[in-house]
Design a protein around this motif. Sequence first.
Motif, PDB file in Angstrom:
ATOM      1  N   GLY A  18       0.813  -1.205   0.000  1.00  0.00           N
ATOM      2  CA  GLY A  18       0.000   0.000   0.000  1.00  0.00           C
ATOM      3  C   GLY A  18       0.845   1.252   0.000  1.00  0.00           C
ATOM      4  O   GLY A  18       0.321   2.366   0.114  1.00  0.00           O
ATOM      5  N   ASP A  19       2.165   1.107  -0.110  1.00  0.00           N
ATOM      6  CA  ASP A  19       3.077   2.238  -0.072  1.00  0.00           C
ATOM      7  C   ASP A  19       3.224   2.870  -1.453  1.00  0.00           C
ATOM      8  O   ASP A  19       2.724   2.368  -2.464  1.00  0.00           O
ATOM      9  CB  ASP A  19       4.460   1.785   0.415  1.00  0.00           C
ATOM     10  N   THR A  20       3.983   3.970  -1.471  1.00  0.00           N
ATOM     11  CA  THR A  20       4.251   4.685  -2.709  1.00  0.00           C
ATOM     12  C   THR A  20       5.747   4.917  -2.863  1.00  0.00           C
ATOM     13  O   THR A  20       6.441   5.202  -1.887  1.00  0.00           O
ATOM     14  CB  THR A  20       3.544   6.056  -2.714  1.00  0.00           C
ATOM     15  N   VAL A  21       6.239   4.776  -4.086  1.00  0.00           N
ATOM     16  CA  VAL A  21       7.612   5.162  -4.398  1.00  0.00           C
ATOM     17  C   VAL A  21       7.593   6.044  -5.642  1.00  0.00           C
ATOM     18  O   VAL A  21       6.634   6.025  -6.421  1.00  0.00           O
ATOM     19  CB  VAL A  21       8.538   3.937  -4.643  1.00  0.00           C
ATOM     20  N   LYS A  22       8.655   6.830  -5.801  1.00  0.00           N
ATOM     21  CA  LYS A  22       8.837   7.643  -7.003  1.00  0.00           C
ATOM     22  C   LYS A  22      10.050   7.104  -7.742  1.00  0.00           C
ATOM     23  O   LYS A  22      11.103   6.899  -7.151  1.00  0.00           O
ATOM     24  CB  LYS A  22       9.034   9.117  -6.633  1.00  0.00           C
ATOM     25  N   ALA A  23       9.891   6.851  -9.029  1.00  0.00           N
ATOM     26  CA  ALA A  23      10.955   6.228  -9.806  1.00  0.00           C
ATOM     27  C   ALA A  23      11.143   6.934 -11.140  1.00  0.00           C
ATOM     28  O   ALA A  23      10.247   7.642 -11.619  1.00  0.00           O
ATOM     29  CB  ALA A  23      10.640   4.753 -10.048  1.00  0.00           C
ATOM     30  N   LYS A  24      12.305   6.742 -11.710  1.00  0.00           N
ATOM     31  CA  LYS A  24      12.595   7.292 -13.028  1.00  0.00           C
ATOM     32  C   LYS A  24      11.593   6.741 -14.031  1.00  0.00           C
ATOM     33  O   LYS A  24      11.331   5.541 -14.077  1.00  0.00           O
ATOM     34  CB  LYS A  24      14.022   6.913 -13.439  1.00  0.00           C
ATOM     35  N   ASN A  25      11.001   7.612 -14.814  1.00  0.00           N
ATOM     36  CA  ASN A  25       9.978   7.209 -15.763  1.00  0.00           C
ATOM     37  C   ASN A  25      10.530   6.174 -16.745  1.00  0.00           C
ATOM     38  O   ASN A  25      11.597   6.357 -17.323  1.00  0.00           O
ATOM     39  CB  ASN A  25       9.475   8.441 -16.528  1.00  0.00           C
ATOM     40  N   GLY A  26       9.816   5.066 -16.898  1.00  0.00           N
ATOM     41  CA  GLY A  26      10.233   4.024 -17.826  1.00  0.00           C
ATOM     42  C   GLY A  26      11.181   3.008 -17.240  1.00  0.00           C
ATOM     43  O   GLY A  26      11.620   2.086 -17.937  1.00  0.00           O
ATOM     44  N   ALA A  27      11.516   3.135 -15.939  1.00  0.00           N
ATOM     45  CA  ALA A  27      12.497   2.232 -15.334  1.00  0.00           C
ATOM     46  C   ALA A  27      11.875   0.936 -14.817  1.00  0.00           C
ATOM     47  O   ALA A  27      12.594   0.013 -14.445  1.00  0.00           O
ATOM     48  CB  ALA A  27      13.221   2.936 -14.192  1.00  0.00           C
ATOM     49  N   MET A  28      10.543   0.832 -14.788  1.00  0.00           N
ATOM     50  CA  MET A  28       9.901  -0.391 -14.318  1.00  0.00           C
ATOM     51  C   MET A  28      10.082  -1.484 -15.382  1.00  0.00           C
ATOM     52  O   MET A  28       9.758  -1.289 -16.543  1.00  0.00           O
ATOM     53  CB  MET A  28       8.409  -0.139 -14.059  1.00  0.00           C
ATOM     54  N   VAL A  29      10.625  -2.644 -14.966  1.00  0.00           N
ATOM     55  CA  VAL A  29      10.830  -3.744 -15.916  1.00  0.00           C
ATOM     56  C   VAL A  29       9.874  -4.904 -15.669  1.00  0.00           C
ATOM     57  O   VAL A  29       9.657  -5.729 -16.561  1.00  0.00           O
ATOM     58  CB  VAL A  29      12.291  -4.234 -15.878  1.00  0.00           C
ATOM     59  N   MET A  63       7.813   8.883 -12.288  1.00  0.00           N
ATOM     60  CA  MET A  63       6.499   8.254 -12.142  1.00  0.00           C
ATOM     61  C   MET A  63       6.295   7.846 -10.692  1.00  0.00           C
ATOM     62  O   MET A  63       7.242   7.509  -9.982  1.00  0.00           O
ATOM     63  CB  MET A  63       6.373   7.033 -13.060  1.00  0.00           C
ATOM     64  N   GLU A  64       5.049   7.908 -10.257  1.00  0.00           N
ATOM     65  CA  GLU A  64       4.667   7.478  -8.914  1.00  0.00           C
ATOM     66  C   GLU A  64       4.076   6.084  -9.015  1.00  0.00           C
ATOM     67  O   GLU A  64       3.181   5.835  -9.822  1.00  0.00           O
ATOM     68  CB  GLU A  64       3.649   8.447  -8.322  1.00  0.00           C
TER      69      GLU A  64
END
Length: 212
Positions: A18-29, A63-64
Amino acid sequence: MAQFRLQGSKVLAVDLSGDTVKAKNGAMVAYEGEMTFKKMTGGGDGLRGMVTRRLTGEQMAVMEVKGRGTCYFADRASEINLVTLHGETLYVESSNLLCTDGGLRTGTTFTGLRGASQGNGLFTTTVEGTGQAAIMSDGTAIVLRVTPSMPLQVDPGAYIAHTGRLKQHFQSGVNWRTFVGEGSGEAFQIRFEGEGLVYVQPSERNTIGGDL
């Protein structure tokens, strides 16, 4: 709070409940579970961060990510380093920031003339608060400690990030490239003084055209 862990040295796994992280856009693999993704603008908190980035031309698409499960992040097979903050500030080049805990505040800070002649920007991303952040390096990063009796000189292209009570000085002088005939006629370094840690990568980023 989200749990950060490394899968090898080039993939970051983040366990969310249920948490949130902020990541570089497009980095989710990849991801397991239920996740939502929301594109953010500016890369910094508040109007000041957005305006600063617009004025300096610094681009940082973020991206969130929120949900329950595990999300995996990577970027161009870069090495990943985890940094745990306890109410501190992490200063990091925007291109080297992969992911932060959602509770950490991000913004920008003015760094003076550091690297200006080589095309580096005058602003560095800041990450503040308590939580974890993941930073990237081209090759395995080294972490160097600075003490009042042991200042540190770093090539601007090899600098990634730093924490602690450090003062930066942009200085000209001779560096190692000058000795091997690869200098451009001007040699610049960042001098760190005080108490803290500096993250350095074993490869110099291309600073032509204002890359950060």
